[in-house]
Design a protein around this motif. Structure first.
Motif, PDB file in Angstrom:
ATOM      1  N   GLU B 129      91.651  73.571  33.679  1.00 43.09           N
ATOM      2  CA  GLU B 129      92.616  74.327  32.753  1.00 43.09           C
ATOM      3  C   GLU B 129      93.940  73.621  32.669  1.00 43.09           C
ATOM      4  OE1 GLU B 129      92.232  78.543  33.573  1.00 43.09           O
ATOM      5  OE2 GLU B 129      90.053  78.390  33.556  1.00 43.09           O
ATOM      6  N   LYS B 130      94.147  73.104  33.740  1.00 40.78           N
ATOM      7  CA  LYS B 130      95.614  72.522  33.544  1.00 40.78           C
ATOM      8  C   LYS B 130      95.617  71.128  33.022  1.00 40.78           C
ATOM      9  CE  LYS B 130      96.690  74.892  37.915  1.00 40.78           C
ATOM     10  NZ  LYS B 130      96.448  74.508  39.274  1.00 40.78           N
ATOM     11  N   LEU B 131      94.443  70.528  32.601  1.00 42.10           N
ATOM     12  CA  LEU B 131      94.634  69.142  31.897  1.00 42.10           C
ATOM     13  C   LEU B 131      95.008  69.447  30.407  1.00 42.10           C
ATOM     14  CD1 LEU B 131      91.338  67.282  33.274  1.00 42.10           C
ATOM     15  CD2 LEU B 131      93.676  67.260  33.910  1.00 42.10           C
ATOM     16  N   PRO B 132      95.503  68.409  29.792  1.00 41.65           N
ATOM     17  CA  PRO B 132      95.570  68.353  28.287  1.00 41.65           C
ATOM     18  C   PRO B 132      94.078  68.627  27.807  1.00 41.65           C
ATOM     19  CG  PRO B 132      96.770  66.519  29.338  1.00 41.65           C
ATOM     20  CD  PRO B 132      96.100  67.223  30.556  1.00 41.65           C
ATOM     21  N   GLU B 133      93.896  69.022  26.574  1.00 40.02           N
ATOM     22  CA  GLU B 133      92.705  69.303  26.095  1.00 40.02           C
ATOM     23  C   GLU B 133      92.064  68.093  26.123  1.00 40.02           C
ATOM     24  OE1 GLU B 133      93.051  71.487  22.152  1.00 40.02           O
ATOM     25  OE2 GLU B 133      90.798  71.468  22.193  1.00 40.02           O
ATOM     26  N   LYS B 134      92.331  67.104  25.337  1.00 40.69           N
ATOM     27  CA  LYS B 134      91.367  65.943  25.500  1.00 40.69           C
ATOM     28  C   LYS B 134      90.968  65.641  26.459  1.00 40.69           C
ATOM     29  CE  LYS B 134      90.479  62.532  22.230  1.00 40.69           C
ATOM     30  NZ  LYS B 134      90.448  62.367  20.836  1.00 40.69           N
ATOM     31  N   ILE B 166      91.354  57.643  29.287  1.00 41.41           N
ATOM     32  CA  ILE B 166      91.542  59.029  29.312  1.00 41.41           C
ATOM     33  C   ILE B 166      90.703  59.482  30.658  1.00 41.41           C
ATOM     34  CG2 ILE B 166      90.576  61.235  28.083  1.00 41.41           C
ATOM     35  CD1 ILE B 166      90.896  59.859  25.630  1.00 41.41           C
ATOM     36  N   VAL B 167      89.596  59.057  30.791  1.00 43.11           N
ATOM     37  CA  VAL B 167      88.789  59.427  32.017  1.00 43.11           C
ATOM     38  C   VAL B 167      89.783  59.209  33.226  1.00 43.11           C
ATOM     39  CG1 VAL B 167      86.819  58.567  33.788  1.00 43.11           C
ATOM     40  CG2 VAL B 167      86.606  58.879  31.391  1.00 43.11           C
ATOM     41  N   HIS B 168      90.438  57.890  33.134  1.00 42.64           N
ATOM     42  CA  HIS B 168      91.163  57.848  34.505  1.00 42.64           C
ATOM     43  C   HIS B 168      92.324  58.777  34.804  1.00 42.64           C
ATOM     44  CE1 HIS B 168      93.617  55.390  37.270  1.00 42.64           C
ATOM     45  NE2 HIS B 168      94.682  55.436  36.491  1.00 42.64           N
ATOM     46  N   ARG B 169      93.153  59.076  33.609  1.00 43.36           N
ATOM     47  CA  ARG B 169      94.290  60.121  33.492  1.00 43.36           C
ATOM     48  C   ARG B 169      93.711  61.426  34.136  1.00 43.36           C
ATOM     49  NH1 ARG B 169      97.056  58.373  27.854  1.00 43.36           N
ATOM     50  NH2 ARG B 169      97.940  56.312  28.683  1.00 43.36           N
ATOM     51  N   ALA B 170      92.339  61.682  33.645  1.00 41.52           N
ATOM     52  CA  ALA B 170      91.830  62.979  34.042  1.00 41.52           C
ATOM     53  C   ALA B 170      91.524  63.055  35.334  1.00 41.52           C
ATOM     54  CB  ALA B 170      90.851  63.312  33.172  1.00 41.52           C
ATOM     55  N   ALA B 175      91.952  64.969  40.844  1.00 44.13           N
ATOM     56  CA  ALA B 175      92.116  64.442  42.210  1.00 44.13           C
ATOM     57  C   ALA B 175      93.362  65.212  42.711  1.00 44.13           C
ATOM     58  CB  ALA B 175      92.113  63.175  42.610  1.00 44.13           C
ATOM     59  N   GLU B 176      94.375  65.032  42.333  1.00 46.58           N
ATOM     60  CA  GLU B 176      95.754  65.499  42.676  1.00 46.58           C
ATOM     61  C   GLU B 176      95.881  67.091  42.673  1.00 46.58           C
ATOM     62  OE1 GLU B 176      99.412  64.445  40.179  1.00 46.58           O
ATOM     63  OE2 GLU B 176      98.714  62.055  40.829  1.00 46.58           O
TER      64      GLU B 176
END
Lengths: 86, 184
Positions: B129-134, B166-170, B175-176
């Motif tokens: 829920e904290k991630l940007p929508e995309k 996008i996968v990498h950023r997500a 993980a953090e």
């Protein structure tokens, strides 16, 4: 040139590691990642953290709606919302 | 002033998967789960004026969903009761255990495992829920639904290299977040 052939940057290692989480890294890519993994502490930390995340998602047996199902619910909901706003 | 505000415009994007996961782990049927989630959103809309803002929207929606699930089981049990009456009057002895077999839990899960998996699932969804929508959409499609790269690229109209960024950023953000809330 030879060095470039065998050694990869940390950014490349991250990319291969990400792909490996979904079984999309080739055998050769995995070999290159393992070579970097052997000597680079930061790569090791990244691989471990990434794998831990994959294991967690797998263990939790999460379910989610697929795109079609979500669109359908959203369409129905939007209709209801419009009715309510009238 | 209430601690939490209500905004139904983003309910589906933010909470539909969380509610669906919550439901399917309790009713074990995809179609029924979808219906219950949809009913929950409708009921939420109708009773929006009762939202006091003391709990988060998600908690409030879950409390509605829980009642929907209980109602669902009540309905099933009343049907089961009718079936039992029929079985009582059935003279065929071979069918005696039919109902018990139908109702028996087919999964060999301990309550402890289920609870731990559920808490882990909650932690993952809270981080999502904290991630940007995309990023959240791509992470769900790739990691939870297990869709092929090509299928996601076609659906979202992005290139494979864009998808991996996008996968990498997500994954990094997830993980953090999981390190803060679950791993440690």
């Amino acid at each position: 040139m030879k060095k470039r052939f065998l050694f990869i940057s940390f950014k490349e290692a991250q990319h291969i590691c990400d792909k490996a989480q979904y079984d999309e890294a080739t055998g050769w890519e995995k070999t290159k990642l393992m070579m970097r993994y052997a000597w680079c502490r930061i790569t090791r930390a990244y691989v471990q953290r990434n794998s831990k995340l994959s294991d967690s998602v797998k263990t939790s047996k999460l379910n989610c709606l697929n795109a079609t199902e979500r669109h359908h619910i959203k369409a129905q909901f939007d209709k209801e919302l419009t009715k309510q706003e009238r | 002033m209430p601690k939490h505000l209500i905004n139904p415009d983003h309910w589906i994007d933010r909470y539909s998967d969380y509610l669906f996961n919550f439901t399917i782990s309790r009713v074990s049927d995809r179609e029924i789960s979808k219906d219950l989630v949809q009913d929950t959103f409708f009921a939420g809309l109708k009773s929006m004026k009762n939202f006091k803002g003391e709990a988060s929207e998600r908690t409030w929606l879950i409390s509605i969903l829980k009642r929907k699930i209980i109602d669902h089981y009540r309905k099933i049990n009343s049907k089961k009761g009718q079936a039992e009456v029929r079985m009582t009057y059935n003279t065929n002895e071979d069918e005696g255990d039919w109902l018990e077999e139908r109702v028996a839990d087919p999964f060999d899960k301990t309550a402890q495992d289920t609870l731990e998996n559920e808490e882990l699932g909650d932690a993952i969804y809270s981080c999502l829920e904290k991630l940007p929508e995309k990023q959240a959409i791509v992470f769900k499609m790739k990691t939870i639904e297990g869709l092929e790269t090509e299928a996601i690229c076609n659906e979202l109209n992005i290139t494979p290299s864009n998808l991996w960024v996008i996968v990498h950023r997500a994954r990094t953000a997830m993980a953090e977040c999981m390190e803060k809330t679950w791993f440690n």
